[in-house]
Scaffold this motif. Structure first.
Motif, PDB file in Angstrom:
ATOM      1  N   ILE A 139       0.833  -1.200   0.000  1.00  0.00           N
ATOM      2  CA  ILE A 139       0.000   0.000   0.000  1.00  0.00           C
ATOM      3  C   ILE A 139       0.868   1.251   0.000  1.00  0.00           C
ATOM      4  N   GLY A 140       0.293   2.321  -0.491  1.00  0.00           N
ATOM      5  CA  GLY A 140       0.934   3.630  -0.409  1.00  0.00           C
ATOM      6  C   GLY A 140       2.011   3.900  -1.434  1.00  0.00           C
ATOM      7  N   ARG A 141       2.198   3.004  -2.381  1.00  0.00           N
ATOM      8  CA  ARG A 141       3.254   3.191  -3.376  1.00  0.00           C
ATOM      9  C   ARG A 141       2.692   3.244  -4.787  1.00  0.00           C
ATOM     10  N   GLU A 142       1.443   3.659  -4.913  1.00  0.00           N
ATOM     11  CA  GLU A 142       0.778   3.645  -6.208  1.00  0.00           C
ATOM     12  C   GLU A 142       1.474   4.541  -7.238  1.00  0.00           C
ATOM     13  N   SER A 143       1.842   5.750  -6.831  1.00  0.00           N
ATOM     14  CA  SER A 143       2.475   6.664  -7.778  1.00  0.00           C
ATOM     15  C   SER A 143       3.864   6.174  -8.179  1.00  0.00           C
ATOM     16  N   VAL A 144       4.585   5.581  -7.237  1.00  0.00           N
ATOM     17  CA  VAL A 144       5.910   5.025  -7.549  1.00  0.00           C
ATOM     18  C   VAL A 144       5.779   3.911  -8.571  1.00  0.00           C
ATOM     19  N   GLU A 145       4.832   3.021  -8.349  1.00  0.00           N
ATOM     20  CA  GLU A 145       4.665   1.891  -9.261  1.00  0.00           C
ATOM     21  C   GLU A 145       4.189   2.346 -10.636  1.00  0.00           C
ATOM     22  N   SER A 204      -1.783  -1.969 -16.247  1.00  0.00           N
ATOM     23  CA  SER A 204      -0.848  -1.104 -16.960  1.00  0.00           C
ATOM     24  C   SER A 204      -0.277  -0.001 -16.083  1.00  0.00           C
ATOM     25  N   ASP A 205      -0.766   0.113 -14.827  1.00  0.00           N
ATOM     26  CA  ASP A 205      -0.285   1.207 -13.974  1.00  0.00           C
ATOM     27  C   ASP A 205       0.267   0.753 -12.629  1.00  0.00           C
ATOM     28  N   ASN A 206       0.514  -0.548 -12.463  1.00  0.00           N
ATOM     29  CA  ASN A 206       1.184  -1.019 -11.248  1.00  0.00           C
ATOM     30  C   ASN A 206       2.029  -2.248 -11.583  1.00  0.00           C
ATOM     31  N   LEU A 207       2.585  -2.876 -10.555  1.00  0.00           N
ATOM     32  CA  LEU A 207       3.506  -3.995 -10.758  1.00  0.00           C
ATOM     33  C   LEU A 207       2.917  -5.332 -10.312  1.00  0.00           C
ATOM     34  N   ASP A 208       1.601  -5.424 -10.263  1.00  0.00           N
ATOM     35  CA  ASP A 208       0.958  -6.655  -9.813  1.00  0.00           C
ATOM     36  C   ASP A 208       1.277  -7.830 -10.730  1.00  0.00           C
ATOM     37  N   VAL A 209       1.716  -8.922 -10.120  1.00  0.00           N
ATOM     38  CA  VAL A 209       1.894 -10.201 -10.802  1.00  0.00           C
ATOM     39  C   VAL A 209       1.118 -11.231  -9.995  1.00  0.00           C
ATOM     40  N   PRO A 210       0.232 -11.995 -10.605  1.00  0.00           N
ATOM     41  CA  PRO A 210      -0.587 -12.943  -9.842  1.00  0.00           C
ATOM     42  C   PRO A 210       0.248 -14.007  -9.139  1.00  0.00           C
ATOM     43  N   SER A 250      25.782   8.242  -7.568  1.00  0.00           N
ATOM     44  CA  SER A 250      25.731   8.944  -8.851  1.00  0.00           C
ATOM     45  C   SER A 250      25.354   8.042 -10.014  1.00  0.00           C
ATOM     46  N   ARG A 251      25.485   6.730  -9.830  1.00  0.00           N
ATOM     47  CA  ARG A 251      25.193   5.800 -10.913  1.00  0.00           C
ATOM     48  C   ARG A 251      23.830   5.128 -10.768  1.00  0.00           C
ATOM     49  N   CYS A 252      23.064   5.582  -9.804  1.00  0.00           N
ATOM     50  CA  CYS A 252      21.740   4.997  -9.578  1.00  0.00           C
ATOM     51  C   CYS A 252      20.676   6.085  -9.529  1.00  0.00           C
ATOM     52  N   ARG A 253      19.501   5.747  -9.978  1.00  0.00           N
ATOM     53  CA  ARG A 253      18.347   6.597  -9.716  1.00  0.00           C
ATOM     54  C   ARG A 253      17.804   6.218  -8.345  1.00  0.00           C
ATOM     55  N   ARG A 254      17.040   7.119  -7.777  1.00  0.00           N
ATOM     56  CA  ARG A 254      16.611   6.918  -6.389  1.00  0.00           C
ATOM     57  C   ARG A 254      15.103   6.993  -6.249  1.00  0.00           C
ATOM     58  N   ILE A 255      14.584   6.083  -5.440  1.00  0.00           N
ATOM     59  CA  ILE A 255      13.175   6.074  -5.065  1.00  0.00           C
ATOM     60  C   ILE A 255      13.105   6.276  -3.558  1.00  0.00           C
ATOM     61  N   ASP A 256      12.456   7.332  -3.119  1.00  0.00           N
ATOM     62  CA  ASP A 256      12.276   7.583  -1.691  1.00  0.00           C
ATOM     63  C   ASP A 256      10.870   7.163  -1.278  1.00  0.00           C
ATOM     64  N   LEU A 257      10.781   6.238  -0.346  1.00  0.00           N
ATOM     65  CA  LEU A 257       9.480   5.772   0.135  1.00  0.00           C
ATOM     66  C   LEU A 257       9.017   6.684   1.266  1.00  0.00           C
ATOM     67  N   ARG A 258       8.057   7.526   0.943  1.00  0.00           N
ATOM     68  CA  ARG A 258       7.532   8.495   1.909  1.00  0.00           C
ATOM     69  C   ARG A 258       6.573   7.823   2.890  1.00  0.00           C
ATOM     70  N   SER A 259       6.250   8.538   3.938  1.00  0.00           N
ATOM     71  CA  SER A 259       5.307   8.026   4.930  1.00  0.00           C
ATOM     72  C   SER A 259       3.934   7.807   4.306  1.00  0.00           C
TER      73      SER A 259
END
Length: 340
Positions: free
Chosen positions: A15-21, A67-73, A177-186
């Motif tokens: 939960i809470g990571r919809e925009s990231v996914e 098409s808008d998340n990472l769900d795999v059954p 510097s060689r990675c992109r970053r994802i910050d998981l907010r509250s």
């Protein structure tokens, strides 16, 4: 409720990571997904859960259901193989287990990263991607971190590297510097509360209290819900009343010094330090803190937080009597917060 503590490699939901996914899904569709990512956030924020969701999506793109998340059954082959720890195109680098000491090593060693680099250069077993997860990158020793740079500087095709980190600023600059970053907010308290109730992880009453003390971390909320989290929270709140001379110390000591109380004790300590931090922030913003304290001085609260954290850590390291440790913590807290 122990079954709610599903390991990240077996968990299907988040939960809470919809925009990231959604953003990651768009990058996957456009073919511009970076080869290296740092997934950052505090313990319990869901870093590993997200990493495994990314891994499943990359290793089984045809199995994704939206098409808008990472769900795999869960019935997909990739899901089953990863859940069993048996997917040939997924490598997880973590601290190794030491049979002699019956403990995990304190660091991720260069040997583990060399094995990761070798894995990344192999031909994928299923002809698609290879994915490596470092859980967590904060545990890399200096030699391991330097060895990792080779995989980041010259990444092979169709390879993805996911670094989990609680303190990304401490990673060496060349890795960052060689990675992109994802910050998981509250994640909002209401969303966590509803999730706990919907998944039968906690009653509505306990879910509200747990969510309020989870610090926006879904994984930590589950930890609180799975064990004696609600009771540990109540004990921590009772303990903080010591600053006003109203705590029932006998009750607290009895509850935390019996058999099988280690988990409750760990949560108790965490809740105390978190509440002191929250109170200091509230006072600094001229707001009323959640807990009632004699001192209205943010500096005193910070000092109390540092003192209790240090005292508890030393007590654990030296295996001190817990009843005496609780008494010492109460004495120090009262002393710090009696100063206006």
């Amino acid at each position: 409720m122990e079954d709610i503590l599903i390991s990240p490699h077996e968990r299907a939901d988040q939960i809470g990571r919809e925009s990231v996914e959604a953003s990651l899904r768009a990058s996957m569709e456009s073919g511009v997904l970076s080869h290296g990512w740092i997934i950052a956030g505090p313990k319990g924020a869901g870093k590993a859960t997200l990493a495994y969701r990314i891994a499943r999506a990359m290793l089984a793109p045809d199995s994704m259901t939206s098409s808008d998340n990472l769900d795999v059954p869960t019935q997909a082959q990739a899901f089953k193989l990863i859940a069993a720890g048996a997917h040939p195109d997924l490598f997880v680098a973590e601290r190794a287990w030491n049979d002699k000491t019956s403990k995990f090593q304190s660091e991720i060693t260069v040997e583990t990263i060399r094995a990761l680099t070798s894995f990344m250069n192999r031909t994928p077993a299923f002809g698609g991607y290879r994915v490596a997860i470092i859980d967590i990158a904060d545990d890399l020793n200096r030699n391991a971190a330097n060895a990792l740079l080779k995989a980041l500087e010259e990444p092979p095709e169709n390879a993805l590297l996911l670094l989990l980190s609680e303190a990304p600023g401490r990673l060496i600059a060349t890795i960052r510097s060689r990675c992109r970053r994802i910050d998981l907010r509250s994640v909002g308290d209401e969303k966590i509360m509803n999730w706990l109730v919907e998944t039968a992880a906690a009653s509505p009453k306990d879910a509200k209290k747990i969510a309020a003390n989870a610090g926006g971390r879904p994984g930590y909320a589950l930890r609180l819900a799975a064990g004696e989290g609600a009771e540990a929270i109540a004990l921590a709140e009772e303990f903080l009343r010591v600053a006003n001379g109203k705590a029932d110390m006998a009750k607290i000591t009895r509850a935390l010094t019996g058999k099988n109380t280690d988990e409750k004790w760990a949560i108790f300590r965490g809740v105390i330090t978190e509440k002191l931090t929250q109170a200091a922030r509230a006072l600094a913003r001229n707001e009323t803190p959640e807990i009632s304290l004699k001192s209205g001085n943010p500096a005193a609260l910070v000092s109390a937080w540092e003192g209790l954290s240090t005292l508890a850590a030393r007590g654990e390291a030296l295996n001190l009597d817990r009843a005496q440790l609780i008494s010492a913590m109460a004495h120090d807290l009262r002393a710090e917060l009696s100063v206006a």
